[in-house]
Design a protein around this motif. Sequence first.
Motif, mmCIF file in Angstrom:
data_model
loop_
_atom_site.group_PDB
_atom_site.id
_atom_site.type_symbol
_atom_site.label_atom_id
_atom_site.label_comp_id
_atom_site.label_asym_id
_atom_site.label_seq_id
_atom_site.Cartn_x
_atom_site.Cartn_y
_atom_site.Cartn_z
ATOM 1 N N UNK A 57 0.861 -1.465 -0.034
ATOM 2 C CA UNK A 57 -0.032 -0.083 -0.057
ATOM 3 C C UNK A 57 0.973 1.157 0.076
ATOM 4 N N UNK A 58 1.862 1.375 0.877
ATOM 5 C CA UNK A 58 2.570 2.607 1.183
ATOM 6 C C UNK A 58 3.412 2.627 -0.356
ATOM 7 N N UNK A 59 3.916 1.762 -0.850
ATOM 8 C CA UNK A 59 4.795 1.848 -2.205
ATOM 9 C C UNK A 59 3.668 2.450 -3.119
ATOM 10 N N UNK A 60 2.591 1.944 -3.220
ATOM 11 C CA UNK A 60 1.586 2.214 -4.105
ATOM 12 C C UNK A 60 1.381 3.871 -4.117
ATOM 13 N N UNK A 61 0.913 4.341 -2.613
ATOM 14 C CA UNK A 61 0.723 5.671 -2.556
ATOM 15 C C UNK A 61 2.086 6.660 -2.919
ATOM 16 N N UNK A 62 3.397 5.927 -2.684
ATOM 17 C CA UNK A 62 4.593 6.729 -2.962
ATOM 18 C C UNK A 62 4.537 7.014 -4.432
ATOM 19 N N UNK A 63 4.160 5.941 -5.283
ATOM 20 C CA UNK A 63 4.167 5.968 -6.599
ATOM 21 C C UNK A 63 3.243 7.177 -7.077
ATOM 22 N N UNK A 64 2.138 7.230 -6.574
ATOM 23 C CA UNK A 64 1.149 8.123 -6.747
ATOM 24 C C UNK A 64 1.458 9.406 -6.607
ATOM 25 N N UNK A 65 2.605 9.490 -5.419
ATOM 26 C CA UNK A 65 2.904 10.872 -4.838
ATOM 27 C C UNK A 65 4.019 11.395 -5.571
ATOM 28 N N UNK A 66 4.511 10.601 -6.432
ATOM 29 C CA UNK A 66 5.755 10.922 -7.097
ATOM 30 C C UNK A 66 6.921 10.945 -6.420
ATOM 31 N N UNK A 67 7.041 10.062 -5.159
ATOM 32 C CA UNK A 67 8.261 9.628 -4.543
ATOM 33 C C UNK A 67 8.892 8.430 -5.062
ATOM 34 N N UNK A 68 8.213 7.585 -5.667
ATOM 35 C CA UNK A 68 8.859 6.398 -6.338
ATOM 36 C C UNK A 68 8.467 6.629 -7.886
ATOM 37 N N UNK A 69 9.330 6.104 -8.631
ATOM 38 C CA UNK A 69 9.120 5.967 -9.984
ATOM 39 C C UNK A 69 8.847 4.462 -10.530
ATOM 40 N N UNK A 70 7.678 4.288 -10.933
ATOM 41 C CA UNK A 70 7.307 2.769 -11.209
ATOM 42 C C UNK A 70 8.442 1.940 -12.164
ATOM 43 N N UNK A 71 8.838 0.865 -11.967
ATOM 44 C CA UNK A 71 9.796 0.081 -12.823
ATOM 45 C C UNK A 71 9.133 0.094 -14.157
ATOM 46 N N UNK A 72 7.760 -0.580 -14.037
ATOM 47 C CA UNK A 72 7.030 -0.826 -15.351
ATOM 48 C C UNK A 72 5.790 -0.102 -15.162
ATOM 49 N N UNK A 73 4.948 -0.098 -16.158
ATOM 50 C CA UNK A 73 3.541 0.654 -15.925
ATOM 51 C C UNK A 73 3.572 2.245 -16.043
ATOM 52 N N UNK A 74 2.162 2.673 -16.123
ATOM 53 C CA UNK A 74 2.370 3.979 -16.084
ATOM 54 C C UNK A 74 1.272 4.595 -15.121
ATOM 55 N N UNK A 75 1.554 6.137 -14.627
ATOM 56 C CA UNK A 75 0.583 6.785 -13.872
ATOM 57 C C UNK A 75 -0.152 7.692 -14.987
ATOM 58 N N UNK A 76 -1.497 7.605 -15.163
ATOM 59 C CA UNK A 76 -2.201 8.516 -15.689
ATOM 60 C C UNK A 76 -3.088 9.602 -15.055
ATOM 61 N N UNK A 77 -2.806 10.676 -15.505
ATOM 62 C CA UNK A 77 -3.629 11.857 -14.920
ATOM 63 C C UNK A 77 -4.598 12.226 -16.129
ATOM 64 N N UNK A 78 -5.806 12.267 -15.757
ATOM 65 C CA UNK A 78 -6.915 12.677 -16.639
ATOM 66 C C UNK A 78 -6.663 11.894 -17.822
ATOM 67 N N UNK A 79 -6.317 10.664 -17.848
ATOM 68 C CA UNK A 79 -6.249 9.589 -18.783
ATOM 69 C C UNK A 79 -4.989 9.786 -19.719
ATOM 70 N N UNK A 80 -4.244 10.754 -19.454
ATOM 71 C CA UNK A 80 -2.908 10.901 -20.285
ATOM 72 C C UNK A 80 -1.738 10.503 -19.312
#
Lengths: 508, 341
Positions: free
Chosen positions: A51-74
Motif C-alpha cells: 500500500x505504501x509503495x503504491x501511495x509513493x508512486x502516486x505521490x511521485x516519490x517512487x518512479x514505477x519500474x514498469x507501467x504508467x501513471x495516468x492523470x486525466x487519462x494521459x
Amino acid sequence: MNEPGPDLAVPVLALEGVSKSFGAVRALRSVSLSLYAGEAHALAGENGAGKSTLIKVLAGVHRPDEGAVLLDGSVVEFGGPAAARDAGVAVIYQEPTLFPDLSVAENIFMGRQPRRSFGRVDHRAVREAVAALFRRLGVAMDPERPARGLSIADQQLVEIAKALSFDARVLIMDEPTAALTGSEVARLFAVVRALREQGAAVLFISHRLSEVFELCQRVTTLRDGALVAAEPLAGLTEADLVRRMVGRTLDSLYPKQETEVGAVALDVSRLTREGVFTDVSFQVRSGEIVGLAGLVGAGRSEVARAVFGIDRFDAGQVAVGGRRLRPGSPSLAMAAGLALVPEDRRAQGLIMQMSVERNIGLADLKAATTAGFVSRRTERDRAVDWAAKLQVKYARLSDLVGTLSGGNQQKVVLAKWLATGPRVLIVDEPTRGIDVGTKAEVHRLLSQLAADGVAVLMISSDLPEILGMADRVLVMREGRIAAEISRADATEQTVVAAATGATAGSAR
Amino acid sequence: MADIAETADQSRDLRRRPLNGALRWDTVVGALLVVLLLISFSTVNGFGNALNLSFLIGNTLPVAAIALPMTMLVAGGEIDLSVGSTVGLSGAVMGALWNHGMNINEIIVICAVLGVACGLVNALLVTKLGLPSLAVTIGTMALYRGLAQVVLGSNSVTDFPQNYLDFGSGRLGGSFLPTAALPWLVLAAAAVVVLHATGFGRSVFAVGASAEAAWFAGVRVKRVKLSLFVATGLVSALTGVFWVLHYASATYNNATGLELSVVAAVLLGGVDFDGGRGTLGGAIAGVFLLGTLQNVMSLANVSAQSQTVVTGVLLTVSVLGPRVARQVFAASIYQPTRGKL
C-alpha cells in the motif's frame, strides 16, 4: 472487470500495470488502480502488501519500474513529490509534519507566502486565504495560533487545508484515523465527504474496516504486492474484505478462550496522580483478561505508566502478587513480574537502531548474562526461540528492528516482554496500526497467555477488540474509573455510554 | 517535508540494505591508522626509534585515557566538556597539597576522590535537573578551571619525588612503551569488556539510542548516566596526576583544551554524536591516528600553524565522514517527525 466510477468519466488519477521492486523485494506487481472525481476509494491490504509503495508512486516519490501513471487519462511522469503536488495530488500522513513554532496559517503557506513590497510577507492575505480554506472545510480553528499543541486530528486538518491551498484534486490519506478518537474521526469524515462532494477524488487507507465501509464507495485490495480485487463496497461484508486481504478465512479475530480465573495478581488501589487520574482502584486476577476502555485522554495509558513505574504517582498503591511495589521504578516492577507493552512502539517499545535480537533481549538481559558478561550465543538462541514462538518474520536477527513491518515490530515488543516471564502483562493498544492477520495472532497469544495463568490488562480504543477479548471491562472517563462491566453486559452501547458519560450510543 | 515520510509497512523493502555505518567507519579509521604507521615507519626519518615512539605514546596517553569513558558517555547520549579542566584542577590540587608537605600517595587518593566529585556534580546537574550535558559541562569547564586557579594561583610546582616522575616519563626497560602505558592497557581492556560484553554496556547503548525506550525496558537510565559521568571524572583526575608527572609540572592551566582533542578523537573513531552507536576500538584508533599524525608532522618540521590546519581539516572530515556514510543509508530510512508537537 472494473465497472466505471460514479460519473462514468475518465479517472482523475490512475495506475496501469505498475510494478516496483526494491532490490530483490517486489513491492508492487503489475497493479492497476483508478480514482474517480467525487469518489472515496479504499485501499486495503495487510502490512507489507504494498500500500505504501503504491501511495509513493502516486505521490511521485517512487518512479514505477514498469507501467504508467495516468492523470486525466494521459500518461504523466512525476519527477518528484513537488511535481505530483503541482498536478493536484496531495498526501495526508498518519502523523503530520508541521513546524511547531509557526502559526497554522504560516504552516499552510510555508515557502510561498503572498508578498507585499520589499518582499515582506502579506500577513493579512495569508490570514484571509486560510480563513477561506477553513470555511470551505467547515473547520473552526484560529489561523494565528501556533501549530504546537494541536491534536493530531487538528494537525491533519491543517494538512488538508494545505492540500486544498494547492488546489488538490486527489487526496490520499494514509491511515489518518489511527490516532484519532471517535468524535475526531467523525469530524474528519465530514470534511472528507464535503471535499468529495466538491469533486475531489479520495484514496483512503485504514486498518479499521468499519471506517472503510462508512466512508468509501469502492475498494482495491492488495496482497503481497499484487492486485486481488477492485470492486464496489456495496454488497461486500467485512469478512469478504478480510478474506481478500489475508487470502484465507480467519477462524476468528477474537479467539477468546474460557479460562480458570485464579488469585489476584495485580492490585491497584486508590491510585492518584494529580491532574491526570484520580482514585483509580481495580484488580486483575491471573487467567483473566481485563479490558480498559475509554476515550483517548481519559487517563488509561497514564494509569498503566504509573502502575509500571514509568511515572510517579501522588497517592495510592500498587501490589503485584500481594507485594507492594515501590513507585517510580520499572526495574523493580519487572522484578515483581510486571510487564508493559507500551502504546508507542516506535518511541517506547523498541530501540529502532538496535537489532531485532538485542531488542528481544533487552528487557531480560539477566537471562543471557553470566558473571556480568552477556553471552551473545544465549542472547541469539533466546531471540530465535521467541521470534519463532511469535512467528516474527525477519530476514536476519541482526537486522535493525526498524526494518521490520509494523506488525512484526509489535511482535518483537511482545517477545521482549514475554521473554521476561511476566505474571501480569499490561498491553496498551496492542494491535494499533497492525494488519488484521497479525491482529488475530496477537489476540490468540493474549488468550493463550491468560489460559496459562497470566493476568492481562488490555488497554484498547478498538471497541470490538475490548468486547471480543475481555472478561471484564473497566471504563475510564476523565481520569476516573467510570464503570466496571462484566463480559455478559458489555456491549458497544454500555461501554460508550460509560466512556462519554452520555446516554447510550451517542458517541459515534 | 512530509513527502518522503514513510509508514511502518514500507520499511520491509529496506530489509536488505546495509545499515551499520558506524561499524564500517571504525574499521576505516583502524585501517587508516595502520596505513599511516606503515608509511611513517618506512618514510619518516626518526619515527621508528624507541624514543620517538615512547614520546608519541606518552603524549597521546592523556587523550587515550579520557577517550575511554568519553566514548561510553557519548554512546550513552551525553558529553563531558569539563574533562580538560578536571585534569587541570586535579593537577593544581596535587601541586598545592604537595607544597603543603602532604604524602604523595594520599594526594593521589584525594585527587581521585576529587575527580569522582567533579563527575558527580556534572551527573547530578544532568540527571536531577534534566539539563543538557553540553551546557552543564561548558559551565563546569569554566568552574573547575577557575577552582584550579584559586587553588594554585600562578605557581608552578615541579619538585615531585623522582620515582613518581620516572613513572610519568619513563619507559619499560629499553622498549618503546612508556611505563604508564601499562595501566592504560589494563584500563582500556576493562573498558572494552564493560562496554561491549556486559549488560551495563548494552544499557549504555540503549540509553544513548533512546532513553525513553530504555526506561520502558527497565533500564535505570539515570543510574547509567551517573556512572558514566563519575567514571569520566575519575579517569580525568587520574589523568591529571599523570599529566603533572609526565610533564613534571603542576600549573592551573594544565591540559587546557584537552576536551576538544578527546571529543574529536572519539568522533573520528565513529562514535555517533547523537548516541547509541560506536565502538571503543574505533575511538582508540581515532586517538592514535591523531597522535601519530601530529608526531609525524613535528618530525617532518611542519610548522605549528600548518599542523593545526591539517588537524583541523582532518577533524572536520572525521565528523562529517561517519555522518555522510550513514546519511547515504539514512536517506532511505527517513522517519517523519512524530505527530505530537
